[in-house]
Motif scaffolding. Structure first.
Motif, PDB file in Angstrom:
ATOM      1  N   TRP A   1       0.819  -1.213   0.000  1.00  0.00           N
ATOM      2  CA  TRP A   1       0.000   0.000   0.000  1.00  0.00           C
ATOM      3  C   TRP A   1       0.853   1.264   0.000  1.00  0.00           C
ATOM      4  O   TRP A   1       0.560   2.224  -0.721  1.00  0.00           O
ATOM      5  CB  TRP A   1      -0.946  -0.008   1.199  1.00  0.00           C
ATOM      6  CG  TRP A   1      -1.704   1.282   1.350  1.00  0.00           C
ATOM      7  CD1 TRP A   1      -1.567   2.202   2.350  1.00  0.00           C
ATOM      8  CD2 TRP A   1      -2.707   1.807   0.472  1.00  0.00           C
ATOM      9  NE1 TRP A   1      -2.421   3.264   2.161  1.00  0.00           N
ATOM     10  CE2 TRP A   1      -3.134   3.047   0.998  1.00  0.00           C
ATOM     11  CE3 TRP A   1      -3.284   1.350  -0.707  1.00  0.00           C
ATOM     12  CZ2 TRP A   1      -4.100   3.829   0.396  1.00  0.00           C
ATOM     13  CZ3 TRP A   1      -4.254   2.140  -1.321  1.00  0.00           C
ATOM     14  CH2 TRP A   1      -4.651   3.356  -0.784  1.00  0.00           C
ATOM     15  N   GLN A   2       1.910   1.287   0.778  1.00  0.00           N
ATOM     16  CA  GLN A   2       2.757   2.480   0.830  1.00  0.00           C
ATOM     17  C   GLN A   2       3.453   2.728  -0.503  1.00  0.00           C
ATOM     18  O   GLN A   2       3.707   3.881  -0.872  1.00  0.00           O
ATOM     19  CB  GLN A   2       3.781   2.352   1.966  1.00  0.00           C
ATOM     20  CG  GLN A   2       3.167   2.452   3.359  1.00  0.00           C
ATOM     21  CD  GLN A   2       2.367   3.739   3.551  1.00  0.00           C
ATOM     22  OE1 GLN A   2       2.771   4.824   3.112  1.00  0.00           O
ATOM     23  NE2 GLN A   2       1.209   3.620   4.200  1.00  0.00           N
ATOM     24  N   ASP A   3       3.741   1.667  -1.245  1.00  0.00           N
ATOM     25  CA  ASP A   3       4.332   1.847  -2.579  1.00  0.00           C
ATOM     26  C   ASP A   3       3.320   2.484  -3.529  1.00  0.00           C
ATOM     27  O   ASP A   3       3.684   3.334  -4.349  1.00  0.00           O
ATOM     28  CB  ASP A   3       4.808   0.506  -3.139  1.00  0.00           C
ATOM     29  CG  ASP A   3       6.069   0.008  -2.446  1.00  0.00           C
ATOM     30  OD1 ASP A   3       6.737   0.824  -1.776  1.00  0.00           O
ATOM     31  OD2 ASP A   3       6.374  -1.188  -2.568  1.00  0.00           O
ATOM     32  N   TYR A   4       2.055   2.073  -3.416  1.00  0.00           N
ATOM     33  CA  TYR A   4       1.018   2.734  -4.223  1.00  0.00           C
ATOM     34  C   TYR A   4       0.959   4.216  -3.878  1.00  0.00           C
ATOM     35  O   TYR A   4       0.935   5.074  -4.771  1.00  0.00           O
ATOM     36  CB  TYR A   4      -0.354   2.078  -3.989  1.00  0.00           C
ATOM     37  CG  TYR A   4      -1.481   2.943  -4.526  1.00  0.00           C
ATOM     38  CD1 TYR A   4      -1.804   2.912  -5.873  1.00  0.00           C
ATOM     39  CD2 TYR A   4      -2.160   3.838  -3.691  1.00  0.00           C
ATOM     40  CE1 TYR A   4      -2.804   3.742  -6.383  1.00  0.00           C
ATOM     41  CE2 TYR A   4      -3.159   4.663  -4.191  1.00  0.00           C
ATOM     42  CZ  TYR A   4      -3.476   4.611  -5.541  1.00  0.00           C
ATOM     43  OH  TYR A   4      -4.449   5.444  -6.051  1.00  0.00           O
ATOM     44  N   CYS A   5       0.938   4.531  -2.596  1.00  0.00           N
ATOM     45  CA  CYS A   5       0.855   5.933  -2.164  1.00  0.00           C
ATOM     46  C   CYS A   5       2.070   6.719  -2.645  1.00  0.00           C
ATOM     47  O   CYS A   5       1.942   7.886  -3.060  1.00  0.00           O
ATOM     48  CB  CYS A   5       0.739   6.005  -0.647  1.00  0.00           C
ATOM     49  SG  CYS A   5      -0.822   5.365   0.009  1.00  0.00           S
ATOM     50  N   HIS A   6       3.246   6.090  -2.591  1.00  0.00           N
ATOM     51  CA  HIS A   6       4.462   6.764  -3.054  1.00  0.00           C
ATOM     52  C   HIS A   6       4.350   7.129  -4.527  1.00  0.00           C
ATOM     53  O   HIS A   6       4.668   8.265  -4.919  1.00  0.00           O
ATOM     54  CB  HIS A   6       5.674   5.860  -2.822  1.00  0.00           C
ATOM     55  CG  HIS A   6       6.934   6.367  -3.467  1.00  0.00           C
ATOM     56  ND1 HIS A   6       7.688   7.388  -2.933  1.00  0.00           N
ATOM     57  CD2 HIS A   6       7.553   5.990  -4.631  1.00  0.00           C
ATOM     58  CE1 HIS A   6       8.715   7.625  -3.727  1.00  0.00           C
ATOM     59  NE2 HIS A   6       8.672   6.802  -4.758  1.00  0.00           N
ATOM     60  N   VAL A   7       3.912   6.180  -5.345  1.00  0.00           N
ATOM     61  CA  VAL A   7       3.783   6.456  -6.776  1.00  0.00           C
ATOM     62  C   VAL A   7       2.782   7.576  -7.013  1.00  0.00           C
ATOM     63  O   VAL A   7       3.033   8.499  -7.802  1.00  0.00           O
ATOM     64  CB  VAL A   7       3.357   5.180  -7.540  1.00  0.00           C
ATOM     65  CG1 VAL A   7       3.009   5.523  -8.996  1.00  0.00           C
ATOM     66  CG2 VAL A   7       4.463   4.140  -7.495  1.00  0.00           C
ATOM     67  N   TYR A   8       1.653   7.508  -6.343  1.00  0.00           N
ATOM     68  CA  TYR A   8       0.629   8.532  -6.550  1.00  0.00           C
ATOM     69  C   TYR A   8       1.143   9.910  -6.140  1.00  0.00           C
ATOM     70  O   TYR A   8       0.909  10.908  -6.835  1.00  0.00           O
ATOM     71  CB  TYR A   8      -0.645   8.186  -5.775  1.00  0.00           C
ATOM     72  CG  TYR A   8      -1.847   8.975  -6.256  1.00  0.00           C
ATOM     73  CD1 TYR A   8      -2.704   8.457  -7.221  1.00  0.00           C
ATOM     74  CD2 TYR A   8      -2.096  10.252  -5.772  1.00  0.00           C
ATOM     75  CE1 TYR A   8      -3.786   9.183  -7.687  1.00  0.00           C
ATOM     76  CE2 TYR A   8      -3.177  10.993  -6.233  1.00  0.00           C
ATOM     77  CZ  TYR A   8      -4.021  10.450  -7.186  1.00  0.00           C
ATOM     78  OH  TYR A   8      -5.084  11.193  -7.654  1.00  0.00           O
ATOM     79  N   GLN A   9       1.842   9.983  -5.029  1.00  0.00           N
ATOM     80  CA  GLN A   9       2.376  11.260  -4.570  1.00  0.00           C
ATOM     81  C   GLN A   9       3.427  11.824  -5.522  1.00  0.00           C
ATOM     82  O   GLN A   9       3.562  13.041  -5.655  1.00  0.00           O
ATOM     83  CB  GLN A   9       2.964  11.098  -3.163  1.00  0.00           C
ATOM     84  CG  GLN A   9       1.914  10.857  -2.088  1.00  0.00           C
ATOM     85  CD  GLN A   9       2.507  10.312  -0.806  1.00  0.00           C
ATOM     86  OE1 GLN A   9       3.731  10.155  -0.685  1.00  0.00           O
ATOM     87  NE2 GLN A   9       1.654  10.011   0.162  1.00  0.00           N
ATOM     88  N   GLN A  10       4.173  10.926  -6.183  1.00  0.00           N
ATOM     89  CA  GLN A  10       5.200  11.362  -7.118  1.00  0.00           C
ATOM     90  C   GLN A  10       4.633  11.679  -8.501  1.00  0.00           C
ATOM     91  O   GLN A  10       5.333  12.269  -9.325  1.00  0.00           O
ATOM     92  CB  GLN A  10       6.272  10.263  -7.266  1.00  0.00           C
ATOM     93  CG  GLN A  10       7.041   9.958  -5.999  1.00  0.00           C
ATOM     94  CD  GLN A  10       7.847  11.144  -5.515  1.00  0.00           C
ATOM     95  OE1 GLN A  10       8.539  11.789  -6.291  1.00  0.00           O
ATOM     96  NE2 GLN A  10       7.765  11.448  -4.219  1.00  0.00           N
TER      97      GLN A  10
END
Length: 332
Positions: A184-193
Motif C-alpha cells: 500500500w505504501q508503494d502505491y501511495c508513493h507512486v501517486y504522490q510522485q
C-alpha cells in the motif's frame, strides 16, 4: 421464520452498487447534512441523499461524487419496480431531484422518465460524462492482436529498452489483505510522485481497498524498476467485470511508459486469470482509453422539478427554462 428472511438477496450487479462500496463512500465523503435514504423493490436497493440549504431549498441526489460512475438500483428490475423505487425517492420533501447515473439506454433511466411524465413532474435527461468499456471476447493474445499498431509497438519498444538498459523489472498484483498491506505504501508513493493532485478522500480509498482485498475483489498492480515503484494502479474485479479505478506513474520513469506496461499486465491478468466479461475504464474521454477499449457510452442522469412548490418552480426556471431561452437566442 418470515418468508422474506428465507429469500437470499442477489448480489449487486456492479461493485459501485454494493452496500460495502456505498457505506464506505457515505462515511468518508458525505456530511451529516446529507441525509441517507434507501428505496427498495424486489430486493433491489437504490440509495440517495436528501439535503437542504439555509433557505429551505431541498434537493434529492444519488449517492455519488467524483469517485462514482454508476447510481441505480442494485439489481435489474422491470418497469413497475422502477416506478416503485421512484415513488419512494420522491416521497421525502423535495424541490429538485437528480435521479440515477447510468447508461443513456438503461431501463432505469427510461422507466424513471416514464414515472415522472405520468405524474406530471417536469424533467430532463442530462449527459454527465463519457464512459469507455471493453466487451471481452477471446484470450488476451487475441485481444492484443486487435490493438492499434502504435500501442503494440510502444509496448514492444519499451520492453526492449528496459532489457537493453539492464533494468530489473518486477510486476506485482496485490489481491489479498497481506499483499495489500505490504504494498500500500508503494502505491501511495507512486501517486504522490505522479502528476496528479493530492487525493481529497484518501481515507475512502484506503478503507475500500482493504475491504475489497478481504472480499477478493482487489487487483492492485505495481511495477518496479530496479526495486523502485514506478507505476501503480487499482482495479476491482466483481461479478465478471473489471473496474479500472486509479492509475498513476512516476514521471521520472516516463521514458519507459510504465503506465502502459502495467495496464497491459493487468489486462492480461483479468482476461486469462479472472475471465472477466467486461472491463470498465470509468469516467472520462481521455484519448488513450480508445486504444484499450471497444466502445464509448454516455452516462446520464435525470433532473426533475417539483412544480407543486414555489422553490421547485424557481429551480425549473433556473435550470430548465432559462437555459432553453438562452440557447434559442444564441441560435438565431
Amino acid at each position: 421464520m418470515p418468508e422474506s428472511s428465507q429469500v437470499a438477496i442477489p448480489p449487486a450487479t456492479d461493485i459501485e452498487l454494493t452496500p460495502e462500496w456505498q457505506d464506505c463512500l457515505y462515511r468518508h465523503c458525505f456530511s451529516a447534512a446529507d441525509v441517507l435514504h434507501s428505496a427498495e423493490a424486489s430486493g433491489a436497493i437504490y440509495r440517495f441523499v436528501q439535503r437542504a440549504n439555509n433557505y429551505g431549498f431541498t434537493t434529492i441526489a444519488p449517492l455519488r461524487n467524483f469517485f462514482v460512475t454508476l447510481a441505480k438500483p442494485s439489481q435489474q428490475l422491470a418497469a413497475p419496480q422502477h416506478h416503485r423505487i421512484c415513488q419512494q425517492v420522491l416521497s421525502p420533501r423535495w424541490h429538485m431531484a437528480e435521479i440515477g447515473v447510468a447508461d443513456g439506454n438503461d431501463d432505469f433511466i427510461k422507466n424513471a422518465c416514464d414515472f415522472l411524465a405520468t405524474n406530471g413532474y417536469p424533467h430532463e435527461v442530462v449527459d454527465q460524462f463519457d464512459n469507455w468499456r471493453l466487451l471481452v471476447g477471446g484470450s488476451f493474445a487475441e485481444y492484443m492482436a486487435q490493438r492499434p499498431s502504435q500501442l503494440k509497438n510502444t509496448i514492444k519498444r519499451k520492453r526492449r529498452k528496459l532489457e537493453n538498459d539492464q533494468v530489473a523489472v518486477e510486476f506485482i498484483i496485490a489481491e489479498n489483505t497481506e499483499q495489500t498491506k505490504a504494498h500500500w505504501q508503494d502505491y501511495c508513493h507512486v501517486y504522490q510522485q505522479s502528476w496528479k493532485p493530492a487525493e481529497e478522500k484518501l481515507s475512502f480509498i484506503a478503507e475500500f481497498v482493504e475491504l475489497a482485498a478481504s472480499r477478493g475483489w482487489l487487483r492492485m498492480g505495481l511495477l518496479y524498476f530496479n526495486g523502485i515503484p514506478a507505476a501503480a494502479q487499482i482495479w476491482f474485479v466483481y461479478q465478471g467485470k473489471a473496474n479500472i479505478f486509479k492509475l498513476a506513474y512516476c514521471p521520472k520513469h516516463k521514458t519507459y511508459s510504465p503506465g502502459t506496461l502495467l495496464t497491459a499486465h493487468l489486462m492480461a491478468h483479468v482476461f486469462d486469470h479472472d475471465r472477466v466479461a467486461v472491463v470498465d475504464f470509468g469516467m472520462g474521454d481521455e484519448p488513450y482509453k480508445a486504444d484499450w477499449m471497444s466502445e464509448r457510452i454516455v452516462r446520464q442522469s435525470i433532473r426533475a422539478f417539483n412544480h407543486r412548490s414555489f422553490f421547485g418552480k424557481l429551480a425549473q426556471l433556473r435550470y430548465q427554462i432559462l437555459p432553453r431561452i438562452k440557447r434559442r437566442i444564441l441560435a438565431k
